[in-house]
Design an enzyme around this catalytic site. Structure first.
Site, PDB file in Angstrom:
ATOM      1  N   HIS A 193      45.737  42.670  34.397  1.00  0.00           N
ATOM      2  CA  HIS A 193      44.817  43.810  34.422  1.00  0.00           C
ATOM      3  C   HIS A 193      43.360  43.358  34.344  1.00  0.00           C
ATOM      4  O   HIS A 193      42.499  44.070  33.833  1.00  0.00           O
ATOM      5  CB  HIS A 193      45.158  44.774  33.274  1.00  0.00           C
ATOM      6  CG  HIS A 193      46.556  45.305  33.357  1.00  0.00           C
ATOM      7  ND1 HIS A 193      47.302  45.676  32.267  1.00  0.00           N
ATOM      8  CD2 HIS A 193      47.352  45.505  34.435  1.00  0.00           C
ATOM      9  CE1 HIS A 193      48.494  46.086  32.671  1.00  0.00           C
ATOM     10  NE2 HIS A 193      48.551  45.989  33.975  1.00  0.00           N
ATOM     11  N   HIS A 223      46.912  50.180  32.477  1.00  0.00           N
ATOM     12  CA  HIS A 223      47.110  49.354  33.658  1.00  0.00           C
ATOM     13  C   HIS A 223      46.027  49.801  34.646  1.00  0.00           C
ATOM     14  O   HIS A 223      45.598  50.949  34.601  1.00  0.00           O
ATOM     15  CB  HIS A 223      48.487  49.570  34.252  1.00  0.00           C
ATOM     16  CG  HIS A 223      49.624  49.331  33.278  1.00  0.00           C
ATOM     17  ND1 HIS A 223      50.676  48.504  33.564  1.00  0.00           N
ATOM     18  CD2 HIS A 223      49.843  49.816  32.040  1.00  0.00           C
ATOM     19  CE1 HIS A 223      51.518  48.484  32.531  1.00  0.00           C
ATOM     20  NE2 HIS A 223      51.029  49.274  31.590  1.00  0.00           N
TER      21      HIS A 223
HETATM   22  C1  LIG Z   1      51.753  41.393  39.071  1.00  0.00           C
HETATM   23  C2  LIG Z   1      50.879  42.580  38.819  1.00  0.00           C
HETATM   24  C3  LIG Z   1      51.415  43.730  38.243  1.00  0.00           C
HETATM   25  C4  LIG Z   1      50.606  44.831  37.968  1.00  0.00           C
HETATM   26  N1  LIG Z   1      51.166  45.974  37.475  1.00  0.00           N
HETATM   27  C5  LIG Z   1      50.406  47.099  37.395  1.00  0.00           C
HETATM   28  C6  LIG Z   1      50.997  48.352  37.079  1.00  0.00           C
HETATM   29  O1  LIG Z   1      52.201  48.469  36.836  1.00  0.00           O
HETATM   30  N2  LIG Z   1      50.186  49.443  37.038  1.00  0.00           N
HETATM   31  C7  LIG Z   1      48.847  49.365  37.284  1.00  0.00           C
HETATM   32  O2  LIG Z   1      48.148  50.382  37.206  1.00  0.00           O
HETATM   33  N3  LIG Z   1      48.262  48.188  37.576  1.00  0.00           N
HETATM   34  C8  LIG Z   1      49.019  47.073  37.671  1.00  0.00           C
HETATM   35  N4  LIG Z   1      48.439  45.900  38.035  1.00  0.00           N
HETATM   36  C9  LIG Z   1      46.969  45.843  38.192  1.00  0.00           C
HETATM   37  C10 LIG Z   1      46.447  46.578  39.426  1.00  0.00           C
HETATM   38  O3  LIG Z   1      47.412  46.553  40.454  1.00  0.00           O
HETATM   39  C11 LIG Z   1      45.134  45.923  39.871  1.00  0.00           C
HETATM   40  O4  LIG Z   1      44.196  45.927  38.806  1.00  0.00           O
HETATM   41  C12 LIG Z   1      44.472  46.656  41.018  1.00  0.00           C
HETATM   42  O5  LIG Z   1      45.422  46.950  42.019  1.00  0.00           O
HETATM   43  C13 LIG Z   1      43.338  45.821  41.563  1.00  0.00           C
HETATM   44  O6  LIG Z   1      42.757  46.470  42.664  1.00  0.00           O
HETATM   45  P1  LIG Z   1      41.550  45.776  43.441  1.00  0.00           P
HETATM   46  O7  LIG Z   1      41.252  46.626  44.610  1.00  0.00           O
HETATM   47  O8  LIG Z   1      40.472  45.488  42.470  1.00  0.00           O
HETATM   48  O9  LIG Z   1      42.097  44.356  43.900  1.00  0.00           O
HETATM   49  P2  LIG Z   1      43.329  43.994  44.851  1.00  0.00           P
HETATM   50  O10 LIG Z   1      44.292  45.101  44.947  1.00  0.00           O
HETATM   51  O11 LIG Z   1      43.809  42.672  44.386  1.00  0.00           O
HETATM   52  O12 LIG Z   1      42.669  43.838  46.284  1.00  0.00           O
HETATM   53  C14 LIG Z   1      41.963  42.696  46.693  1.00  0.00           C
HETATM   54  C15 LIG Z   1      42.300  42.426  48.143  1.00  0.00           C
HETATM   55  O13 LIG Z   1      41.374  41.509  48.672  1.00  0.00           O
HETATM   56  C16 LIG Z   1      42.052  40.514  49.396  1.00  0.00           C
HETATM   57  N5  LIG Z   1      41.204  39.330  49.346  1.00  0.00           N
HETATM   58  C17 LIG Z   1      40.891  38.593  48.260  1.00  0.00           C
HETATM   59  N6  LIG Z   1      40.070  37.584  48.608  1.00  0.00           N
HETATM   60  C18 LIG Z   1      39.856  37.709  49.937  1.00  0.00           C
HETATM   61  C19 LIG Z   1      39.099  36.972  50.874  1.00  0.00           C
HETATM   62  N7  LIG Z   1      38.389  35.898  50.509  1.00  0.00           N
HETATM   63  N8  LIG Z   1      39.092  37.364  52.161  1.00  0.00           N
HETATM   64  C20 LIG Z   1      39.805  38.457  52.556  1.00  0.00           C
HETATM   65  N9  LIG Z   1      40.561  39.185  51.702  1.00  0.00           N
HETATM   66  C21 LIG Z   1      40.572  38.814  50.419  1.00  0.00           C
HETATM   67  C22 LIG Z   1      43.378  40.378  48.691  1.00  0.00           C
HETATM   68  O14 LIG Z   1      44.355  39.766  49.501  1.00  0.00           O
HETATM   69  C23 LIG Z   1      43.689  41.809  48.326  1.00  0.00           C
HETATM   70  O15 LIG Z   1      44.357  42.482  49.354  1.00  0.00           O
HETATM   71  C24 LIG Z   1      49.228  44.779  38.294  1.00  0.00           C
HETATM   72  C25 LIG Z   1      48.692  43.636  38.897  1.00  0.00           C
HETATM   73  C26 LIG Z   1      49.511  42.556  39.173  1.00  0.00           C
HETATM   74  C27 LIG Z   1      48.917  41.356  39.844  1.00  0.00           C
END
Ligand SMILES: Cc1cc2nc3c(=O)[nH]c(=O)nc-3n(C[C@H](O)[C@H](O)[C@H](O)COP(=O)(O)OP(=O)(O)OC[C@H]3O[C@@H](n4cnc5c(N)ncnc54)[C@H](O)[C@@H]3O)c2cc1C
Ligand SMILES: *[C@@H]1O[C@H](CO)[C@@H](O)[C@H](O)[C@H]1NC(C)=O
Ligand SMILES: *[C@@H]1O[C@H](CO)[C@@H](O)[C@H](O)[C@H]1NC(C)=O
Ligand SMILES: *[C@@H]1O[C@H](CO)[C@@H](O)[C@H](O)[C@H]1NC(C)=O
Ligand SMILES: *[C@@H]1O[C@H](CO)[C@@H](O)[C@H](O)[C@H]1NC(C)=O
Ligand SMILES: *[C@@H]1O[C@H](CO)[C@@H](O)[C@H](O)[C@H]1NC(C)=O
Ligand SMILES: *[C@@H]1O[C@H](CO)[C@@H](O)[C@H](O)[C@H]1NC(C)=O
Ligand SMILES: *[C@@H]1O[C@H](CO)[C@@H](O)[C@H](O)[C@H]1NC(C)=O
Ligand SMILES: *[C@@H]1O[C@H](CO)[C@@H](O)[C@H](O)[C@H]1NC(C)=O
Length: 599
Positions: A533, A577
């Site tokens: 998280h 989460h």
């Molecule tokens: C194993 C796991 C279980 C989890 N379980 C839960 C849960 O049950 N409930 C909940 O609410 N949250 C959960 N979380 C946390 C939650 O899913 C994340 O905090 C949230 O989805 C993050 O969103 P984001 O948009 O910040 O990043 P992300 O969803 O990680 O999006 C980032 C995106 O950018 C892409 N990217 C990164 N670097 C580059 C680059 N250099 N060039 C191009 N693309 C790139 C990645 O591939 C990814 O698609 C979990 C997380 C994980 C890892």
């Protein structure tokens, strides 16, 4: 606005799908907005921005499209797909954690369209109202207060019936949920009745310590309630299935390029009217196949690469701690020492018990017929035990007791007394109690410290933008955290002391009543792991503040035309989460951006 790009787009749309697998198929590399990362926030933002037909948006995503892969779609498989070393993972590993006996944790992040929303544990939790009111105080922007963000939670969400269609009266409060948003949320779709019955009975036998809470997503989470998950019709609801449905993907002004890993932002243009006009980046450099390309944005570049990817890209672009960047030979564009700092994350630990029961998940692993019929049932009707992740059906959000020794010794990191220190996830599974099989019936009380005082960081150890950054969760570096979790485990023992558990619970994985407080703290340090998280690595601070990475409107300080829209901007990890907050950041960002550009 970029008229030439749009002209090209209008005929390109006819011949190509909107998900591009090859850079050569992209009709242009010039857009109004370039979004880096097609993850949880990135796809939500792309979907909202392209509601306006007059703007062109490119999303660059490093990973593949998981499409209909059952590992992603079936909630029950979420543990497998979220692990390190799958084709959908960034396969990170943290550095050895000094506060946790030197443990180096695998730190998987989603590497695919959908990002973490496509492989996470599906729990739908928002945190406390006090978390958001604290963000408003920290940023000086009431737009981040609970009352201001609640409409965005609702906008992103659609509360739907559970997969088994059971009556959910008094199990959830519909008025605090959305009714027509893209992300489907539901209660458990399969009743583990015996286990759930014991958890619920505890709220009746020990109501002062463990009251029933009909909806932990109301802003007042304390108590024990029914778990809500991003599941609709028995399947995972992600930023892809929700925000990028066929109608959205058919928009000619939205292009998504897969397999495109962004290295850094390039071509910084010096300020024209020093010092009022700050620097802007002229392009986004990315690798496709073996070659580098540059995409450009006439309006804004938006980083949505997540709490590791976003600070990593900023630093390789020359935005970060100037001393550290110079040491690696990276040309400094803007000295922002907070980039990558202030990372906060939830440590998880827990207790398991063997049980006198035939109703646990282990049965499906010891009996192939049960497993196969559950899988077949899911395949046929999207019902049955595979409709739940984990599975977990109940959650608790709890505070340290008022006379807590930990609270006497350390400042309380929670925003106020309506906000929890702990989460307990109740699951009718607990395989590890007997090692890696043969399985025996067991259950688990998995506890997280959701109010950590420790802070970590994401930093660079190389000037190669394709090398993994250094991830330090800072676990247990502040002594409050291990002390609090150790005292918290006693709450689990208190739960299991409720009379109804007698004859059901047999043996605990560890009898903590035999341990001294110091031994319990040592135990917590040695067995905990991350909740994934992580937030705060490009944190918001007030306009003009000397620290922080983005202003409350998510603009990177001192850079023109660059925003961060993902969980990196959340200053302190909420008692939740973090996917729900990722959608809220994207929904509010979409409105801020539309407002600024009159879209
Ligand atoms: C194993 C796991 C279980 C989890 N379980 C839960 C849960 O049950 N409930 C909940 O609410 N949250 C959960 N979380 C946390 C939650 O899913 C994340 O905090 C949230 O989805 C993050 O969103 P984001 O948009 O910040 O990043 P992300 O969803 O990680 O999006 C980032 C995106 O950018 C892409 N990217 C990164 N670097 C580059 C680059 N250099 N060039 C191009 N693309 C790139 C990645 O591939 C990814 O698609 C979990 C997380 C994980 C890892
Ligand atoms: C993670 O590891 C798996 C298995 O080795 C691999 O297929 C995948 O491509 C790796 N992810 C990245 C981002 O390299
Ligand atoms: C996770 O994957 C990375 C990259 O493949 C590897 O170096 C690391 O050892 C893995 N971690 C664990 C604990 O398996
Ligand atoms: C797809 O999403 C859009 C925007 O949220 C919505 O208006 C539309 O009804 C959805 N279409 C389908 C087929 O679900
Ligand atoms: C971390 O955030 C706090 C506010 O929550 C702030 O006071 C502090 O300066 C920040 N530290 C860094 C290094 O950004
Ligand atoms: C479920 O369906 C998939 C394809 O849709 C198939 O490969 C698999 O064998 C099915 N599994 C079961 C248990 O029915
Ligand atoms: C706190 O109070 C409870 C009773 O309410 C008592 O059982 C417990 O021992 C007390 N703990 C401490 C540390 O004083
Ligand atoms: C309890 O069981 C869960 C689920 O199988 C497992 O992940 C965890 O490691 C176990 N914990 C302990 C303390 O045995
Ligand atoms: C196991 O449960 C059954 C009833 O379900 C009960 O009769 C029996 O005494 C229990 N066994 C133990 C060891 O508690």
């Amino acid at each position: 606005m970029l008229a030439p790009a749009l002209t090209i787009l209008s005929f390109a749309a006819v011949s190509f799908g909107k998900l591009y697998e090859r850079v050569a198929d992209l009709p242009t590399l010039q857009y109004d907005f370039v979004i880096v990362g097609g993850g949880t926030s990135g796809n939500a933002l792309a979907s909202r921005l392209t509601e306006n037909k007059n703007i062109a948006v490119l999303v660059l995503e490093a990973g593949p499209n998981p499409g209909g892969d059952l590992n992603v779609a079936v909630p029950f498989f979420s543990n497998g797909v979220s692990a390190n070393n799958t084709i959908y993972s960034w396969n990170y590993t943290t550095i050895p954690q000094v506060g946790a006996n030197g443990a180096a944790y695998p730190f998987s992040r989603g590497y695919m369209l959908g990002g973490c929303s496509a492989h996470n544990g599906l729990a739908y939790t928002r945190g406390s109202a006090a978390d958001y009111n604290r963000y408003a105080t920290i940023t000086g922007d009431q737009g981040w207060s609970w009352n201001s963000v609640l409409p965005y939670f609702k906008k992103s969400e659609k509360l739907v019936p559970p997969a088994d269609n059971h009556d959910t009266t008094n199990q959830v409060t519909p008025s605090v949920h959305g009714t027509s948003g893209p992300i489907q949320v539901s209660l458990s779709g399969y009743a583990w009745t015996e286990w759930q019955g014991h958890v619920l009975q505890t709220t009746k036998e020990l109501p002062n310590d463990f009251p029933f809470n009909q909806d932990y997503n109301s802003g007042k989470p304390l108590g024990i309630g029914y778990m809500q998950s991003t599941i609709g019709g028995g399947q995972r609801s992600s930023s892809v299935t929700g925000y990028l449905n066929s109608t959205v993907l058919a928009r000619s002004n939205l292009h998504i390029l897969l397999h495109a890993q962004v290295s850094k932002l390039v071509n910084p243009v010096a300020s024209r009217v020093v010092p009022t006009q700050p620097t802007a980046f002229g392009g986004v450099q990315f690798k496709f196949g073996g070659s580098l390309y540059v995409a450009s944005a006439s309006k804004e570049i938006i980083l949505s690469a997540g709490p590791i990817g976003t600070p990593n890209i900023l630093m390789h672009s020359g935005v970060g701690d100037s001393v550290a960047l110079k040491q690696l030979g990276i040309t400094v564009v803007r000295d922002l020492p907070s980039v990558g700092k202030n990372a906060s994350e939830h440590p998880y630990t827990g207790l398991n018990w063997s049980v006198n029961s035939t109703q646990t998940v282990e049965r499906m692993f010891t009996n192939p017929d049960l497993y196969n019929s559950a899988f077949a049932q899911w395949n046929k009707s999207h019902t049955g035990p595979f409709t739940d992740a984990g599975p977990g059906t109940m959650l608790a959000w709890l505070r340290l007791p008022k006379n807590s020794t930990t609270l006497k010794a350390y400042p309380d990191p929670t925003p106020d007394s309506t906000s929890p220190h702990f989460e307990i996830l109740f699951q009718p599974t607990g395989t590890d109690i007997y090692g890696p099989g043969p399985y025996a019936p067991a259950v688990s009380f998995t506890m997280a410290l959701v109010s950590p005082a420790s802070r970590g960081s994401v930093t660079l150890n190389s000037n190669d933008p394709f090398a993994a950054p250094t991830i330090d969760l800072g676990f247990f570096t502040n002594p409050f955290d291990a002390a609090a979790l150790a005292e918290g485990l006693k709450l689990v023992t208190k739960i299991t002391s409720a009379p109804n558990w007698k004859g059901y619970l047999v043996t605990p994985s560890l009898d903590i009543t035999t341990l001294s407080d110091a031994d319990l703290v040592a135990h917590v340090r040695s067995v905990s792991g991350p909740g994934y998280h992580l937030v705060g690595t490009a944190g918001m601070s007030p306009i003009g503040a000397q620290y922080g990475v983005v202003d409350p409107n998510l603009k990177v300080k001192g850079i023109y035309g660059l925003r961060v829209v993902d969980v990196s901007v959340v200053p302190i990890v909420p008692a939740a989460h973090t996917q729900a907050v990722a959608y809220v950041v994207a929904e509010r960002a979409a409105d801020l951006i539309k407002q600024q550009w009159n879209l």
